[in-house]
Design a protein around this motif. Sequence first.
Motif, short mmCIF file in Angstrom:
data_model
loop_
_atom_site.label_atom_id
_atom_site.label_comp_id
_atom_site.label_asym_id
_atom_site.label_seq_id
_atom_site.Cartn_x
_atom_site.Cartn_y
_atom_site.Cartn_z
N ILE A 161 6.28 -1.57 -3.62
CA ILE A 161 5.38 -2.72 -4.36
C ILE A 161 5.71 -4.51 -4.91
CG2 ILE A 161 4.25 -2.69 -6.88
CD1 ILE A 161 4.38 0.51 -7.05
N GLU A 187 0.74 -0.92 0.29
CA GLU A 187 0.01 0.02 0.26
C GLU A 187 0.30 1.22 -0.40
OE1 GLU A 187 -2.59 -0.13 2.86
OE2 GLU A 187 -2.55 2.69 3.34
N VAL A 203 2.06 1.54 -3.08
CA VAL A 203 1.27 1.88 -4.53
C VAL A 203 0.63 4.17 -3.82
CG1 VAL A 203 -1.47 2.25 -5.26
CG2 VAL A 203 0.34 0.09 -4.74
N ARG A 204 0.96 4.19 -2.99
CA ARG A 204 0.67 5.78 -2.97
C ARG A 204 2.21 6.37 -2.56
NH1 ARG A 204 -0.84 6.16 3.47
NH2 ARG A 204 -0.94 8.29 3.32
N LEU A 205 2.78 5.66 -2.92
CA LEU A 205 4.20 6.28 -3.44
C LEU A 205 4.34 6.92 -5.24
CD1 LEU A 205 7.47 4.93 -1.64
CD2 LEU A 205 6.52 7.26 -1.28
N ALA A 206 3.85 5.36 -5.61
CA ALA A 206 3.54 5.38 -7.20
C ALA A 206 2.40 6.32 -7.52
CB ALA A 206 3.14 4.07 -8.25
N LEU A 207 1.33 6.50 -7.38
CA LEU A 207 0.44 7.82 -7.04
C LEU A 207 1.25 9.33 -6.89
CD1 LEU A 207 -2.47 5.92 -5.41
CD2 LEU A 207 -2.12 6.42 -7.88
N GLY A 208 2.17 9.93 -6.38
CA GLY A 208 2.85 10.87 -6.13
C GLY A 208 2.84 11.30 -5.12
N THR A 209 2.24 10.32 -3.77
CA THR A 209 2.48 11.24 -2.63
C THR A 209 4.63 10.79 -2.20
OG1 THR A 209 0.43 9.54 -1.64
CG2 THR A 209 2.14 10.30 0.05
N ARG A 210 4.49 11.99 -1.43
CA ARG A 210 6.04 12.56 -1.08
C ARG A 210 6.72 10.67 0.22
NH1 ARG A 210 6.16 18.56 -0.92
NH2 ARG A 210 5.83 18.57 -3.74
N ALA A 248 9.36 3.33 -4.13
CA ALA A 248 7.76 2.58 -4.35
C ALA A 248 7.36 1.50 -5.03
CB ALA A 248 7.00 3.66 -5.77
N ILE A 249 9.15 1.16 -6.14
CA ILE A 249 8.78 -0.40 -7.04
C ILE A 249 8.76 -1.01 -6.41
CG2 ILE A 249 11.43 0.60 -7.27
CD1 ILE A 249 9.54 -1.21 -9.99
#
Lengths: 434, 242
Positions: free
Chosen positions: A427, A318, A321-328, A423-424
């Motif tokens: 995930i 999770e 995914v949040r990092l992938a979405l652009g969360t800092r 992120a990678i």
Amino acid sequence: MLLKMAWRNLWRNRRRTLLTISAIGLGLAILIAMVSFMQGMMEMMVEQIARSSMGHIQIHNPEYLHKKSVKLTMSGGSQLVKVVEDVPGVAYVSPRLLFTGSIRSSRSSSIQVVRVIAVDPQREKRLSGLADKVVEGGFVTEPPGADDPETPARLRGRKGILLGVKLAKRLKVDLGSKVRLDTAGFRGSTSAAAFYVTGILKVGSDAMDNGMVMVSLKDMQKVTGAGDRLHELTVIVNDVGAIKEMVGRIKAAIDKAGGPAAFGPVDVLPWWKISPGIKQMLDMSDAWNGILYMLMLAILSAGVLTTMFMVVYERTREFGVRLALGTRPGSLFVGVMAEALFMALLASALGLLCGGLIVAYLVNIGIDMSSLVGGWEFAGIFFENVYKGSYAPEVFVEPTLVVFIGTVLLSLWPSMRVARMKAIDAIREGGVTG
Amino acid sequence: MSDFVVEAKGVTRTFMTGDVKVRALRGVDMAVERGDFVAVAGPSGSGKTTLFNLLGGLDDPTDGEVFVNGEPLAGMNPRRRSRLRLDKIGFVFQAYNLIPVLTAYENVEYPLILKKVPAAQRLKRVQELLDAVGLGGMLKRRPNQMSGGQQQRVAIARALVCDPVMVLADEPTANVDSETGEALLDLMRKLNAEKNLTFLFSTHDPMVMAAARRLIRLKDGLIDTDVRQNGEGVDASVPAGA
């Protein structure tokens, strides 16, 4: 949104969160209760020290405590009492003459060596709790104006003596009995006088019940030829926390009133200089508190780190995914810390509530072991075996701060781990592959 | 501005698995035009996910370059790259990957909050998108109260909410039944047609492959075939980098 998510995340695994909060909260409650108990015991000891013959502060001839010689007195006693009584912050003052003497009665052949404390009855009554320990008759009387209603009328106007229950038994005396007291004197080598038993007290300490008598200061000043001299001036202050400061104030007031020229050499000492053994014992209580805090931190570490690392491992994907979405990463850090903060707040509230209830019991009812084992004596002071808790603010504030700050600080570790995730990797670790 | 929403030039990616060097991509050249509807297919281990991670700026190539909307990803700092993902790329994951503690509405709203879009605009945009994916009546449902297909619709709405230049969908129909998969595919085709939005799928699903206008097949970390289709069959092969 971050706070809302943190709050909801906290309840994702309701059972684990409740268990962690309960463990931390109950740990805090026990810590609060233990600290309250220790603090209460220390307050009780300081109070009993004060209410024993020691008081908070004592004033003597500087050499008196080492040599215990009768001749090492302070002069101008009545003026000295007045000077000290007028110092702001002083609650009570009790002037004393102290002797080692022997006592005997016509009913017994035995002669007992006793410690003779000559006091101003009214002042001593206010200062020490001994008046409450009188089981027969009244406290020390001061003729001819002896007006203690407890003192039998036939004894009024006579030199009264208060003695312990065991000593009375040994001398085979009771109220109204005549005893002879021999002490060192100021005019000659010894002085002797007849006293009448006006009161019998039961403290529970052998030293006091068997080896101490209390008489009027005025009587002893006349009998021994001490005049206006004193051996000791015991002081109770209003604020126990300000004893050090009060020592300075009293010294200044004595100097201002004439100092050595008026009173001879005087030394003003706090109780811990007079009885360093008790001070050491109280300091050991602080060390015990330190151990309690360390134990609490160990419980905390286990609870908080297990929970927070489980949170991190369970939600790795999770977070990815949040990092992938652009969360800092900083937002993820704040989110996990907010969860820890909520947990700390709930655990602290639970701990304060449960701890408060235990403390209320300790303060209002306490633990009374006096009926089982009586009291105990240390460094010449008698302590009762009744333990009560303390409501002092630090009893609640310090443990709660330790738990709250400890929880938050411990959570920095897992939170930083989240903030450093890529992120990678997150995930991938979470199992999304293809 | 580049005509390509995403480009890969000579991209290789090597991983170390213990002491063994695994070459997941061995030099991939490809470019995707705005408004295209592209499927990337291949067996497990062919490098699909690795390629998507590189195109989405989640990973860095061992060699070669990736451009998103004409911007090179190489040397871009993490904060800037994070912003680029937020602004330009929509992600749809195989396992939906919605945030479990948020409702459908909040999941779609989440990227807009990251962009600090005012609440009134967020409300309008999220409502509009959830209506578009057919979930206008499920705003307050949490992921565990929705079916797989519904969750994937929410994920699609979340991917679109910031008006990205492309949507990277990693096997979007893999975890749903064929009927739901078809419905999702129709939805994405509709969004592609109406909004000229670029879609890139990685897939095993023949239905998705057939629906794509361009089908890229990966094999052993290389592009095996790259062909244009009309939904019925092969039109023409696409030259590398175009």
